[in-house]
Design an enzyme around this catalytic site. Structure first.
Site, PDB file in Angstrom:
ATOM      1  N   ASN A  96       1.069  -1.200   0.279  1.00  0.00           N
ATOM      2  CA  ASN A  96      -0.498   0.185   0.206  1.00  0.00           C
ATOM      3  C   ASN A  96       1.217   1.317   0.247  1.00  0.00           C
ATOM      4  O   ASN A  96       0.378   2.056   0.657  1.00  0.00           O
ATOM      5  CB  ASN A  96      -0.819  -0.018   1.139  1.00  0.00           C
ATOM      6  CG  ASN A  96      -1.591  -1.140   1.351  1.00  0.00           C
ATOM      7  OD1 ASN A  96      -1.391  -1.973   2.354  1.00  0.00           O
ATOM      8  ND2 ASN A  96      -2.967  -1.248   0.606  1.00  0.00           N
ATOM      9  N   HIS A 112      -2.944  -5.644  -3.988  1.00  0.00           N
ATOM     10  CA  HIS A 112      -2.376  -4.629  -5.322  1.00  0.00           C
ATOM     11  C   HIS A 112      -1.384  -4.799  -5.918  1.00  0.00           C
ATOM     12  O   HIS A 112      -0.986  -3.623  -5.832  1.00  0.00           O
ATOM     13  CB  HIS A 112      -2.683  -3.030  -4.089  1.00  0.00           C
ATOM     14  CG  HIS A 112      -3.971  -3.096  -3.285  1.00  0.00           C
ATOM     15  ND1 HIS A 112      -5.687  -2.927  -3.786  1.00  0.00           N
ATOM     16  CD2 HIS A 112      -4.418  -3.161  -2.142  1.00  0.00           C
ATOM     17  CE1 HIS A 112      -6.115  -3.287  -2.914  1.00  0.00           C
ATOM     18  NE2 HIS A 112      -5.880  -3.030  -1.361  1.00  0.00           N
ATOM     19  N   HIS A 160      -0.814 -13.352   3.031  1.00  0.00           N
ATOM     20  CA  HIS A 160      -2.027 -11.958   2.322  1.00  0.00           C
ATOM     21  C   HIS A 160      -3.103 -12.484   2.545  1.00  0.00           C
ATOM     22  O   HIS A 160      -3.339 -12.905   1.712  1.00  0.00           O
ATOM     23  CB  HIS A 160      -0.832 -11.399   1.884  1.00  0.00           C
ATOM     24  CG  HIS A 160      -1.144  -9.862   1.400  1.00  0.00           C
ATOM     25  ND1 HIS A 160      -0.998  -8.730   2.406  1.00  0.00           N
ATOM     26  CD2 HIS A 160      -2.359  -9.267   0.776  1.00  0.00           C
ATOM     27  CE1 HIS A 160      -1.810  -7.962   1.363  1.00  0.00           C
ATOM     28  NE2 HIS A 160      -2.468  -8.508   0.829  1.00  0.00           N
ATOM     29  N   HIS A 183      -2.160  -7.875   5.273  1.00  0.00           N
ATOM     30  CA  HIS A 183      -3.528  -7.661   5.099  1.00  0.00           C
ATOM     31  C   HIS A 183      -4.703  -7.183   5.775  1.00  0.00           C
ATOM     32  O   HIS A 183      -5.564  -6.274   5.305  1.00  0.00           O
ATOM     33  CB  HIS A 183      -4.019  -8.944   4.206  1.00  0.00           C
ATOM     34  CG  HIS A 183      -5.407  -8.529   3.141  1.00  0.00           C
ATOM     35  ND1 HIS A 183      -5.087  -7.783   2.411  1.00  0.00           N
ATOM     36  CD2 HIS A 183      -6.960  -8.756   3.294  1.00  0.00           C
ATOM     37  CE1 HIS A 183      -6.572  -7.487   1.745  1.00  0.00           C
ATOM     38  NE2 HIS A 183      -7.587  -8.101   2.597  1.00  0.00           N
TER      39      HIS A 183
HETATM   40 FE   LIG Z   1      -2.461  -3.521   2.849  1.00  0.00          FE
HETATM   41 FE   LIG Z   2      -4.093  -6.877   1.103  1.00  0.00          FE
END
Ligand SMILES: [Fe+2]
Ligand SMILES: [Fe+2]
Length: 268
Positions: free
Chosen positions: A42, A70, A154, A179
């Site tokens: 992130n 992501h 994750h 996560h």
């Molecule tokens: Fe995350």
């Molecule tokens: Fe994630």
């Protein structure tokens, strides 16, 4: 020889990158760290990791980098995934997904530390292949002289993460969850000496809803109307664990949670 490995949870946006840069020299000295593993999924505006921010996460002191659902949000990370030898993709993505399935860091004394990443399947939008089978396959592919294996799971569900801890007990040195962005208090060394925690927590702004502007998120929950969620700015912390691992056997003897609060003067 005993090694001390710091594992850092999801770095969120600019506040996350800033606290990483501030904290790593301090923590390295304080805890005599041998290896730093960072989940950076992130790091760029809260979703994904750009090539430029990859460089910053490395420059801050990370030796190995994992990502998550992501992973491909920033187009220029694809070339990094294909060429760099210190960053991995989740191993249960399709085989054609760009990136490597494991990465190895060598300490100054020559000890190898491998990292792998897998995505959970419970409550995850991105549907990946079986994470248990993928972890087995990649662990078997790691060169046999590398005894220290670290797994980033994750995933959303604590049950799936705990199941992975038991599945890999005695075969991985550390299994940590990422996560959910909320640190869990269940760190322990499992019977066959795998250090385990369900979630490292996030490295980013805690005056938020898991890193995003809390007013926007709360408003959206109440109204049901989707809106853009900006990365929050205040109460920035680094969260993770330090595990102590024996280099010749790869077995863990200790795990402790780490929290580093950013200097408020440096926060926006
Ligand atoms: Fe995350
Ligand atoms: Fe994630």
């Amino acid at each position: 020889m005993e090694l001390r490995i710091l594992c850092i949870g999801d770095v969120v946006g600019r506040p996350g990158r800033q606290v990483l840069r501030e904290a790593l020299p301090v923590l390295t000295k304080q805890h005599s760290l041998d290896c730093i593993i960072t989940n950076a999924e992130n790091s760029t505006d809260g979703a994904g990791l750009s090539a430029a921010h990859y460089q910053k996460v490395v420059a801050a002191g990370s030796h190995l980098i994992t990502l998550g659902d992501h992973i491909y949000r920033r187009r220029d990370i694809i070339q990094v995934m294909e060429t760099a030898d210190n960053i991995v993709k989740p191993a249960n993505l399709p085989t054609q997904a760009p990136g490597k399935e494991f990465a190895i860091h060598r300490t100054e004394s020559g000890v190898g530390i491998a990292v792998i990443s897998v995505l959970g399947r419970l409550f995850m939008k991105l549907q990946a292949n079986c994470p248990f089978a993928a972890a087995d396959r990649v662990i078997a592919a790691i060169p046999s002289d590398v005894k220290i294996i670290v797994v980033d799971f994750h995933a959303e569900a604590t049950s799936e993460k705990i199941a992975m801890g038991w599945h890999l007990d005695g075969r991985a040195s550390i299994v940590f969850g990422t996560h959910t962005h909320v640190p869990t208090a269940d760190e322990r060394v499992l019977p066959k000496r795998t250090a385990y925690i369900s979630d490292l927590g996030m490295t980013g702004p805690y005056d938020s809803v898991i890193g995003r502007d809390r007013n926007r998120v709360v408003g959206t929950f109440i109204s049901g109307v989707p809106s853009p969620f900006d990365v929050a700015t205040n109460d920035t912390r680094l969260c993770g664990i330090i595990a102590t691992v024996e280099s010749t056997t790869g077995r863990a003897s200790a795990i402790q949670r780490i929290r580093y609060d950013a200097n408020p003067a440096t926060q926006r």
